[in-house]
Design an enzyme around this catalytic site. Structure first.
Site, PDB file in Angstrom:
ATOM      1  NE  ARG A 188      -0.973   0.093   4.959  1.00  0.00           N
ATOM      2  CZ  ARG A 188      -0.284  -0.818   5.631  1.00  0.00           C
ATOM      3  NH1 ARG A 188      -0.017  -2.000   5.091  1.00  0.00           N
ATOM      4  NH2 ARG A 188       0.159  -0.562   6.846  1.00  0.00           N
ATOM      5  CG  ASP A 197      12.710   9.412  21.438  1.00  0.00           C
ATOM      6  OD1 ASP A 197      13.106   8.606  20.573  1.00  0.00           O
ATOM      7  OD2 ASP A 197      12.733  10.640  21.274  1.00  0.00           O
ATOM      8  CG  HIS A 231      19.756   7.946  22.034  1.00  0.00           C
ATOM      9  ND1 HIS A 231      20.013   6.935  21.138  1.00  0.00           N
ATOM     10  CD2 HIS A 231      18.752   8.671  21.472  1.00  0.00           C
ATOM     11  CE1 HIS A 231      19.210   7.060  20.089  1.00  0.00           C
ATOM     12  NE2 HIS A 231      18.433   8.105  20.269  1.00  0.00           N
ATOM     13  CE  LYS A 249      24.690  11.477  18.621  1.00  0.00           C
ATOM     14  NZ  LYS A 249      24.372  12.719  17.958  1.00  0.00           N
ATOM     15  CG  HIS A 258      21.622   7.855  16.183  1.00  0.00           C
ATOM     16  ND1 HIS A 258      20.370   7.842  16.718  1.00  0.00           N
ATOM     17  CD2 HIS A 258      22.026   9.147  16.225  1.00  0.00           C
ATOM     18  CE1 HIS A 258      20.026   9.070  17.066  1.00  0.00           C
ATOM     19  NE2 HIS A 258      21.015   9.890  16.784  1.00  0.00           N
ATOM     20  CE  LYS A 313      15.431   5.478  19.744  1.00  0.00           C
ATOM     21  NZ  LYS A 313      14.948   6.869  19.471  1.00  0.00           N
ATOM     22  CD  GLU A 337      16.685  16.080  21.374  1.00  0.00           C
ATOM     23  OE1 GLU A 337      17.223  15.698  20.324  1.00  0.00           O
ATOM     24  OE2 GLU A 337      15.665  15.557  21.827  1.00  0.00           O
ATOM     25  CE  LYS A 371      12.283  14.973  21.261  1.00  0.00           C
ATOM     26  NZ  LYS A 371      13.616  14.572  20.831  1.00  0.00           N
TER      27      LYS A 371
END
Ligand code: BG6
Length: 482
Positions: free
Chosen positions: A58, A244, A249, A191, A187, A157, A225, A335
């Site tokens: 789809r 998250d 992380h 780094k 990720h 993740k 962030e 955030k």
């Protein structure tokens, strides 16, 4: 394409068919496809390879559409922009094939066609850039259709959402792939400046001898962030900042900061040490956690007007081992905060002998610290106290600094995804997480997930709820000047 990477490790992976599930999604467009193009440009991909984008029927697109949208994505998000010459050889490796969880679709034929083109001994690499709930069905399909042979799989993740879902996911993946074929990606571990923590600690006699409770008073990992949820309400509402960012992380960075020295940097010993450290983290005490939500989050499209999902979290964790017993670890991330930073601070004890007059408490707090800034390109600052010039013995803050961008050739940098995809092609699991480590992290998180603290609202552009100061007391959240 001309090789221009002049790092030390010039190994070239075996020939590969790279299948990207979720090929039209955000992660594929922002990171994976631009990363593959940069690797190709740098001469770090195999001599022969094919990239097959895939998605359920789809969402299917034609190969031409996939090539066009890939070029657009690379132009928008890539560090290396395509030119007509570099693009045409890369483009020829791209095709699209649909795949559904019941095994229908064009993928099986597309893989066998690609293998005929570049050789039957080619390795298969599946990157599952798809939501967690879609992973199980795709993994089963890969197993039942025999596509799991001579293959590796990259799992994104967050790996599960709690202990039982992580266990179920591990069980399904392990039933279809051997552990040596499974690459759970985080990720942050790709780094440069996070990997440099290993070099900083274990390649220098200067720091490791003081890396313990006798000299370290506290450790802080701080990742505020400025960005919001960026339209990811679907994902974020069910995930929240703790799952998250922290279980993934921040805890992985903590593993590199706090583990004991492994006997080598190969996957076995290194991951043994990381997991041994995770085993020694005490279960999280919800009393030492502050959960926040930015003002306006509930007005974001797709967000429940009564949402209790956190967009900020600050927590204190403790460790039960000889190296770290009694040393608090403070973690904070959120955030819509005042700045975007990625900082590890190692706060050292004050010397016992008080030989010097205390002139200014704030200045003293800035001395006696090692500050690792792991936002690309990264830097390390050692803050200490020095004698102020003048007739009296007064102290002032001083600093020794290492800056990646001034010290080494930044052009050799690989972005985190690029680095990890290449490690996976080479079969090196060192920078990938292991099932027992992930399950342990969900286990220590269980009290918090079962009894989450109430949400506190904070203003956008602030440092989160004021009460987060209590998590870190008697210390203070510390960020060096950006
Ligand atoms: C992702 C999270 O894994 O990492 C995002 O889902 C977060 O919410 C991002 O913003 C941070 O990564 P980076 O590479 O931008 O530091």
């Amino acid at each position: 394409m001309s090789p221009h990477h002049d790092g030390n490790d010039e190994s070239i992976p075996d020939n590969h068919i790279f299948v990207l599930f979720g090929a039209t999604g955000d992660l594929a467009r922002r990171k994976v496809l631009p990363g593959l193009f940069h690797l190709a440009e740098a001469g770090l991909l195999p001599a022969k390879y094919r990239i097959i984008g895939s998605a359920p029927t789809r969402f299917a697109v034609t190969t031409e559409e996939f090539r066009r949208s890939t070029r657009e994505a690379i132009e928008k998000f890539g560090t290396t922009k395509p030119t007509d010459a570099t693009w045409s050889s890369f483009e020829a490796t791209l095709s699209f094939a649909s795949a559904n969880s019941d095994g229908s679709g064009e993928l099986i034929d597309a893989i066998s066609h690609a293998e005929q083109e570049i050789g039957a001994d080619t390795r298969r690499l599946y990157h599952l850039a798809i939501p967690p709930n879609a992973v199980i069905e795709i993994v089963r399909m890969l197993g039942s259709s025999g596509l799991n042979h001579n293959a590796r799989v990259i799992c994104e993740k967050p790996f599960g959402t709690d202990l039982s879902s992580a266990r179920s996911l591990n069980a399904v993946i392990s039933a279809n792939f051997d552990e040596s074929q499974i690459f759970r990606i985080d990720h942050f571990l790709g780094k440069e400046s996070v990997d440099n923590i290993l070099a900083f600690r274990f390649a220098n006699e200067l720091f490791e001898p003081i890396w313990n409770r006798r000299h370290v008073s506290y450790i802080q990992i701080d990742v505020p962030e400025t960005l919001s949820i960026e339209g990811r309400a679907d994902f974020f509402e069910h995930t929240g900042t703790f799952r998250d960012m922290v279980v993934t992380h921040l805890f992985q960075v903590l593993g590199f900061v706090a583990m004991d020295q492994p006997s080598s940097l190969t996957a076995g010993p290194l991951r043994d040490e990381v997991c041994r450290f995770f085993a020694s983290i005490k279960t999280i005490d919800p009393d030492f956690v502050v959960r926040g939500q930015y003002d306006g989050y509930r007005d974001e499209p797709g967000v429940d007007p009564n949402s209790q999902t956190e967009t900020f979290i600050a927590l204190r964790v403790e460790v039960a081992n000889d190296r770290w017993e009694g040393v608090p670890f403070y973690l904070r991330t959120g955030k819509c905060m005042a700045e975007s930073r990625q900082i590890v601070t190692i706060g050292l004890h004050e010397p016992n002998a008080h030989l010097f007059p205390v002139t200014n408490d704030a200045q003293h707090r800035r001395g006696n610290m090692i500050v690792i800034d792991f936002a690309d390109p990264g830097s390390i600052h050692t803050n200490f106290l020095a004698k102020l010039p003048g007739p009296s013995m007064f102290l002032g803050p001083a600093e020794m600094t290492f800056d990646y961008k001034d010290s080494f050739c930044a052009a050799n940098n690989l972005e985190a995804y690029e680095h990890l995809i290449r490690e996976c092609m080479l079969g090196n699991q060192t920078l990938f997480t292991r099932s027992d480590g992930i399950e342990r992290l969900w286990e220590i998180a269980t009290p918090l997930l079962d009894h989450p603290k109430p949400i506190e609202i904070y203003s956008k552009g602030s440092w989160g709820p004021k009460s987060s100061a209590s998590v870190v007391a008697p210390h203070k959240w510390y960020l060096p000047h950006g």
